[in-house]
Design an enzyme around this catalytic site. Structure first.
Site, PDB file in Angstrom:
ATOM      1  N   HIS A  97     -30.333   0.197   5.851  1.00 34.79           N
ATOM      2  CA  HIS A  97     -30.717   0.756   7.173  1.00 34.79           C
ATOM      3  C   HIS A  97     -31.906  -0.266   7.647  1.00 34.79           C
ATOM      4  O   HIS A  97     -32.750  -0.921   7.078  1.00 34.79           O
ATOM      5  CB  HIS A  97     -31.025   2.007   7.031  1.00 34.79           C
ATOM      6  CG  HIS A  97     -32.404   2.325   6.274  1.00 34.79           C
ATOM      7  ND1 HIS A  97     -33.655   2.190   6.978  1.00 34.79           N
ATOM      8  CD2 HIS A  97     -32.520   2.708   5.056  1.00 34.79           C
ATOM      9  CE1 HIS A  97     -34.598   2.545   5.715  1.00 34.79           C
ATOM     10  NE2 HIS A  97     -34.020   2.820   4.790  1.00 34.79           N
ATOM     11  N   ARG A 146     -31.824   7.799   9.116  1.00 32.52           N
ATOM     12  CA  ARG A 146     -32.003   6.287   9.475  1.00 32.52           C
ATOM     13  C   ARG A 146     -30.957   5.397   9.150  1.00 32.52           C
ATOM     14  O   ARG A 146     -30.473   4.394   9.778  1.00 32.52           O
ATOM     15  CB  ARG A 146     -33.382   5.957   8.516  1.00 32.52           C
ATOM     16  CG  ARG A 146     -33.240   6.030   7.185  1.00 32.52           C
ATOM     17  CD  ARG A 146     -34.937   5.527   6.639  1.00 32.52           C
ATOM     18  NE  ARG A 146     -35.060   5.935   4.918  1.00 32.52           N
ATOM     19  CZ  ARG A 146     -34.998   7.099   4.525  1.00 32.52           C
ATOM     20  NH1 ARG A 146     -35.318   8.132   5.282  1.00 32.52           N
ATOM     21  NH2 ARG A 146     -35.402   6.814   3.252  1.00 32.52           N
ATOM     22  N   GLU A 200     -31.466   7.331  -0.483  1.00 35.24           N
ATOM     23  CA  GLU A 200     -32.648   6.695  -1.074  1.00 35.24           C
ATOM     24  C   GLU A 200     -33.203   7.390  -2.436  1.00 35.24           C
ATOM     25  O   GLU A 200     -33.014   8.616  -2.363  1.00 35.24           O
ATOM     26  CB  GLU A 200     -33.806   6.556  -0.096  1.00 35.24           C
ATOM     27  CG  GLU A 200     -35.093   5.464  -0.675  1.00 35.24           C
ATOM     28  CD  GLU A 200     -34.434   4.473  -1.224  1.00 35.24           C
ATOM     29  OE1 GLU A 200     -33.886   4.327  -2.328  1.00 35.24           O
ATOM     30  OE2 GLU A 200     -34.803   3.367  -0.613  1.00 35.24           O
ATOM     31  N   HIS A 270     -29.182   2.829   1.722  1.00 32.50           N
ATOM     32  CA  HIS A 270     -30.771   2.613   1.525  1.00 32.50           C
ATOM     33  C   HIS A 270     -30.850   1.405   0.217  1.00 32.50           C
ATOM     34  O   HIS A 270     -29.965   1.164  -0.491  1.00 32.50           O
ATOM     35  CB  HIS A 270     -31.641   3.811   1.022  1.00 32.50           C
ATOM     36  CG  HIS A 270     -31.292   4.907   2.031  1.00 32.50           C
ATOM     37  ND1 HIS A 270     -31.964   5.147   2.975  1.00 32.50           N
ATOM     38  CD2 HIS A 270     -30.031   5.817   2.058  1.00 32.50           C
ATOM     39  CE1 HIS A 270     -31.799   6.221   3.592  1.00 32.50           C
ATOM     40  NE2 HIS A 270     -30.373   6.492   3.362  1.00 32.50           N
TER      41      HIS A 270
END
Length: 342
Positions: A97, A146, A200, A270
């Site tokens: 991202h 995100r 993440e 991520h």
């Protein structure tokens, strides 16, 4: 990355020549029949749900090769399925991202759900331009905004102009209320699967703390150990090893079967979840993966062929000719796009 090249993904909604549309999404399977207007939705458990004349049958899903792919991939429908089976080739695009609002503030983010900055939006759009000539059949993202923003913004740049649609399978009502009843619309859509397993890594008690202030408080060496070691987690958080266990397991169970069936897949996720997946794809050791750095918003392309993942690098060259490492199939797709759009 020295081998600078391109990455591409494909999500799949399948046009069945005489029987309608077939869409396979992870463990789910959707089929829309034009005459009877019957929708069948496949999940991992059995059961049925009816609403008016539309019947939703819950069946055991499978990632078979019986469905066709985007017609633009071949000159004609004749032999399309057979050539796809023979090549058994698919593209896998990985995109980290773009910059988030907490990246900008130098805060530990982890699993806190923070959106992109203006720069992050621009990075996502640039990533989309770099993969605009690559087929995308399915998109997998994390459950965090995100990553989802990055995937959606990237697809606004794709020349095929298909619309990414997040699939909602969290309840029978969500499935029923999000159904699409237009064949034409389904053909111009790409299923997007959001999975927490691609999040993440969870940074525990560091989440929300300023990185520099944390280093001043605990010492640079201790913070570096938390951030870059393989098996040492931050306080009440996940190590990279723990993150890899969930991310790689999800990849093997849900994404790899789609690639095996010939579908092109994009993953927007991520730094640590993607590092975990790359560790699996490239067969890196725990020592090698801790030094792996991924740039935000830069697509990475793998070609999955004959059961092997071939890394083609990241597109960093200034011209398309220096960026795109086309296989023959991807080159044909690009040619068909040119013919269709000009």
């Amino acid at each position: 990355m020295a081998n600078a090249m391109l990455h591409q993904t494909v999500g799949t909604l399948h046009l069945l020549s005489n029987s309608g549309i077939h869409c396979e999404v992870g463990n789910n399977s959707v089929r829309l029949l034009p005459k009877s207007f019957k929708v069948e939705v496949g999940f991992s458990k059995r059961g049925t749900y009816s609403s008016g004349e539309r019947k939703f049958s819950v069946i055991q899903a499978s990632a078979s090769q019986t469905s066709l792919f985007d017609p633009v991939l071949s000159p004609s429908n004749n032999g399309t399925h057979e050539s796809r089976k023979k090549s058994n080739e698919a593209a896998l695009i990985l995109i980290r991202h773009g910059e988030s609002l907490w990246n900008e503030k130098n805060l530990f983010t982890g699993c806190v759900d923070v959106p992109l900055t203006k720069k992050g939006v621009e990075e996502a759009i640039e990533a989309g331009k770099r993969i605009s000539n690559i087929p995308v059949d399915m998109i997998f993202t994390s459950a965090l905004i995100r990553a989802q923003m990055t995937a959606m913004l990237a697809m606004t740049q794709h020349r095929r102009k298909k619309v990414p649609i997040i699939m909602h399978n969290e309840s029978e009502q969500a499935r029923a209320w999000s159904q699409i009843y237009s064949e034409d619309t389904m053909k111009q859509s790409i299923p997007v699967i959001a999975a927490w397993q691609l999040n993440e890594r969870m940074y525990g008690e560091l989440q929300g703390l300023n990185k520099q202030e944390t280093a001043d408080r605990f010492g640079k060496e201790k913070v570096h150990e938390w951030r870059r070691s393989y098996d040492i987690p931050p306080p009440n958080g996940e190590s990279l090893e723990m993150c890899a266990q969930r991310a790689v397991a999800y990849f093997k169970d849900n994404i790899e079967p789609q690639l095996l069936s010939g579908k092109n897949v994009m993953i927007a996720a991520h730094g640590n979840s993607l590092r975990s997946i790359i560790m699996y794809l490239d067969k890196l050791t725990s020592q090698e993966v801790i030094s792996l750095e991924l740039s935000t918003g830069i697509p990475m392309l793998y070609i999955f062929k004959e059961g092997k993942f071939l890394r083609r690098g990241s597109p960093v060259a200034p011209t398309e000719a220096g960026v795109y490492a086309y296989t023959r199939r991807l080159a044909q797709y690009r040619q068909k796009l040119d013919e269709m759009l000009h």
